[in-house]
Motif scaffolding. Structure first.
Motif, PDB file in Angstrom:
ATOM      1  N   ALA A  31       0.835  -1.206   0.000  1.00  0.00           N
ATOM      2  CA  ALA A  31       0.000   0.000   0.000  1.00  0.00           C
ATOM      3  C   ALA A  31       0.866   1.250   0.000  1.00  0.00           C
ATOM      4  N   ALA A  32       1.964   1.228   0.734  1.00  0.00           N
ATOM      5  CA  ALA A  32       2.879   2.377   0.750  1.00  0.00           C
ATOM      6  C   ALA A  32       3.497   2.585  -0.631  1.00  0.00           C
ATOM      7  N   ALA A  33       3.909   1.499  -1.288  1.00  0.00           N
ATOM      8  CA  ALA A  33       4.500   1.604  -2.623  1.00  0.00           C
ATOM      9  C   ALA A  33       3.474   2.076  -3.654  1.00  0.00           C
ATOM     10  N   ILE A  34       2.263   1.562  -3.561  1.00  0.00           N
ATOM     11  CA  ILE A  34       1.200   1.974  -4.478  1.00  0.00           C
ATOM     12  C   ILE A  34       0.865   3.443  -4.261  1.00  0.00           C
ATOM     13  N   GLY A  35       0.744   3.842  -3.005  1.00  0.00           N
ATOM     14  CA  GLY A  35       0.464   5.246  -2.693  1.00  0.00           C
ATOM     15  C   GLY A  35       1.564   6.166  -3.189  1.00  0.00           C
ATOM     16  N   ALA A  36       2.815   5.748  -3.062  1.00  0.00           N
ATOM     17  CA  ALA A  36       3.938   6.556  -3.542  1.00  0.00           C
ATOM     18  C   ALA A  36       3.903   6.696  -5.063  1.00  0.00           C
ATOM     19  N   ALA A  37       3.551   5.622  -5.763  1.00  0.00           N
ATOM     20  CA  ALA A  37       3.444   5.683  -7.222  1.00  0.00           C
ATOM     21  C   ALA A  37       2.324   6.622  -7.647  1.00  0.00           C
ATOM     22  N   ILE A  38       1.194   6.551  -6.953  1.00  0.00           N
ATOM     23  CA  ILE A  38       0.081   7.445  -7.272  1.00  0.00           C
ATOM     24  C   ILE A  38       0.480   8.897  -7.016  1.00  0.00           C
ATOM     25  N   ALA A  60      -5.775  -8.631   2.937  1.00  0.00           N
ATOM     26  CA  ALA A  60      -5.247  -7.518   3.739  1.00  0.00           C
ATOM     27  C   ALA A  60      -5.065  -6.270   2.884  1.00  0.00           C
ATOM     28  N   LEU A  61      -4.680  -6.437   1.622  1.00  0.00           N
ATOM     29  CA  LEU A  61      -4.493  -5.282   0.741  1.00  0.00           C
ATOM     30  C   LEU A  61      -5.821  -4.563   0.509  1.00  0.00           C
ATOM     31  N   ALA A  62      -6.905  -5.319   0.413  1.00  0.00           N
ATOM     32  CA  ALA A  62      -8.228  -4.720   0.207  1.00  0.00           C
ATOM     33  C   ALA A  62      -8.636  -3.836   1.376  1.00  0.00           C
ATOM     34  N   ASP A  63      -8.066  -4.057   2.557  1.00  0.00           N
ATOM     35  CA  ASP A  63      -8.385  -3.254   3.740  1.00  0.00           C
ATOM     36  C   ASP A  63      -7.546  -1.985   3.850  1.00  0.00           C
ATOM     37  N   GLN A  64      -6.577  -1.806   2.953  1.00  0.00           N
ATOM     38  CA  GLN A  64      -5.704  -0.633   3.006  1.00  0.00           C
ATOM     39  C   GLN A  64      -6.378   0.571   2.365  1.00  0.00           C
ATOM     40  N   GLU A  65      -5.952   1.742   2.780  1.00  0.00           N
ATOM     41  CA  GLU A  65      -6.469   2.994   2.208  1.00  0.00           C
ATOM     42  C   GLU A  65      -5.720   3.272   0.907  1.00  0.00           C
ATOM     43  N   ILE A  66      -6.274   2.817  -0.203  1.00  0.00           N
ATOM     44  CA  ILE A  66      -5.671   2.986  -1.524  1.00  0.00           C
ATOM     45  C   ILE A  66      -6.728   3.580  -2.445  1.00  0.00           C
ATOM     46  N   ASP A  67      -6.332   4.559  -3.256  1.00  0.00           N
ATOM     47  CA  ASP A  67      -7.238   5.124  -4.253  1.00  0.00           C
ATOM     48  C   ASP A  67      -7.258   4.172  -5.447  1.00  0.00           C
ATOM     49  N   TRP A  68      -8.118   3.159  -5.381  1.00  0.00           N
ATOM     50  CA  TRP A  68      -8.151   2.132  -6.416  1.00  0.00           C
ATOM     51  C   TRP A  68      -8.558   2.678  -7.775  1.00  0.00           C
ATOM     52  N   SER A  69      -9.184   3.860  -7.821  1.00  0.00           N
ATOM     53  CA  SER A  69      -9.547   4.449  -9.114  1.00  0.00           C
ATOM     54  C   SER A  69      -8.305   4.878  -9.893  1.00  0.00           C
ATOM     55  N   ALA A  70      -7.168   4.976  -9.224  1.00  0.00           N
ATOM     56  CA  ALA A  70      -5.908   5.360  -9.866  1.00  0.00           C
ATOM     57  C   ALA A  70      -4.991   4.163 -10.094  1.00  0.00           C
ATOM     58  N   VAL A  71      -5.523   2.955  -9.893  1.00  0.00           N
ATOM     59  CA  VAL A  71      -4.699   1.744  -9.981  1.00  0.00           C
ATOM     60  C   VAL A  71      -5.224   0.833 -11.083  1.00  0.00           C
ATOM     61  N   THR A  72      -4.313   0.353 -11.918  1.00  0.00           N
ATOM     62  CA  THR A  72      -4.620  -0.693 -12.886  1.00  0.00           C
ATOM     63  C   THR A  72      -4.009  -1.974 -12.341  1.00  0.00           C
ATOM     64  N   VAL A  73      -4.832  -3.002 -12.180  1.00  0.00           N
ATOM     65  CA  VAL A  73      -4.364  -4.282 -11.640  1.00  0.00           C
ATOM     66  C   VAL A  73      -4.309  -5.310 -12.756  1.00  0.00           C
ATOM     67  N   PHE A  74      -3.180  -5.985 -12.843  1.00  0.00           N
ATOM     68  CA  PHE A  74      -3.010  -7.108 -13.760  1.00  0.00           C
ATOM     69  C   PHE A  74      -3.011  -8.369 -12.902  1.00  0.00           C
ATOM     70  N   HIS A  75      -3.911  -9.284 -13.211  1.00  0.00           N
ATOM     71  CA  HIS A  75      -3.977 -10.527 -12.455  1.00  0.00           C
ATOM     72  C   HIS A  75      -3.218 -11.588 -13.235  1.00  0.00           C
ATOM     73  N   MET A  76      -2.104 -12.030 -12.675  1.00  0.00           N
ATOM     74  CA  MET A  76      -1.275 -13.027 -13.335  1.00  0.00           C
ATOM     75  C   MET A  76      -1.871 -14.413 -13.101  1.00  0.00           C
ATOM     76  N   ASP A  77      -2.171 -15.097 -14.170  1.00  0.00           N
ATOM     77  CA  ASP A  77      -2.745 -16.435 -14.055  1.00  0.00           C
ATOM     78  C   ASP A  77      -1.865 -17.388 -14.846  1.00  0.00           C
ATOM     79  N   GLU A  78      -1.060 -18.149 -14.139  1.00  0.00           N
ATOM     80  CA  GLU A  78      -0.140 -19.034 -14.826  1.00  0.00           C
ATOM     81  C   GLU A  78      -0.810 -20.216 -15.506  1.00  0.00           C
ATOM     82  N   TYR A  79      -2.109 -20.369 -15.322  1.00  0.00           N
ATOM     83  CA  TYR A  79      -2.818 -21.476 -15.945  1.00  0.00           C
ATOM     84  C   TYR A  79      -3.237 -21.180 -17.372  1.00  0.00           C
ATOM     85  N   VAL A  80      -3.153 -19.938 -17.799  1.00  0.00           N
ATOM     86  CA  VAL A  80      -3.576 -19.557 -19.149  1.00  0.00           C
ATOM     87  C   VAL A  80      -2.414 -19.719 -20.105  1.00  0.00           C
TER      88      VAL A  80
END
Length: 80
Positions: A31-38, A60-80
């Motif tokens: 959360a600190a790293a994400i906040g710093a990037a934002i 636990a990350l979902a409980d952090q104070e993060i502005d998710w509207s400024a975050v793009t999440v890539f979900h890595m799925d090794e099964y694909v």
């Protein structure tokens, strides 16, 4: 939460008591790293791995104070 701090050469190591404690500690750091990037760039990109080992961290990350509207999440799925 029991934490043991140690070093392996130049690498700092923290040993935590259990999976929820590890997930919570990792979430705080992420959360600190994400906040710093934002703050620096106005946005952040995050890659989150799949798998059972990530559940405690993601919960636990979902409980952090993060502005998710400024975050793009890539979900890595090794099964694909």
């Amino acid at each position: 939460m029991t934490t043991i701090e140690a070093a392996a050469g130049e690498l700092s190591v923290r040993l935590l008591s259990d999976e929820p404690a590890l997930g919570a500690a990792a979430a705080v750091e992420a959360a600190a790293a994400i906040g710093a990037a934002i703050a620096a760039r106005g946005a952040a990109r995050v890659v989150i791995a799949t798998g059972n080992s990530q559940y405690a961290f993601v919960d636990a990350l979902a409980d952090q104070e993060i502005d998710w509207s400024a975050v793009t999440v890539f979900h890595m799925d090794e099964y694909v």
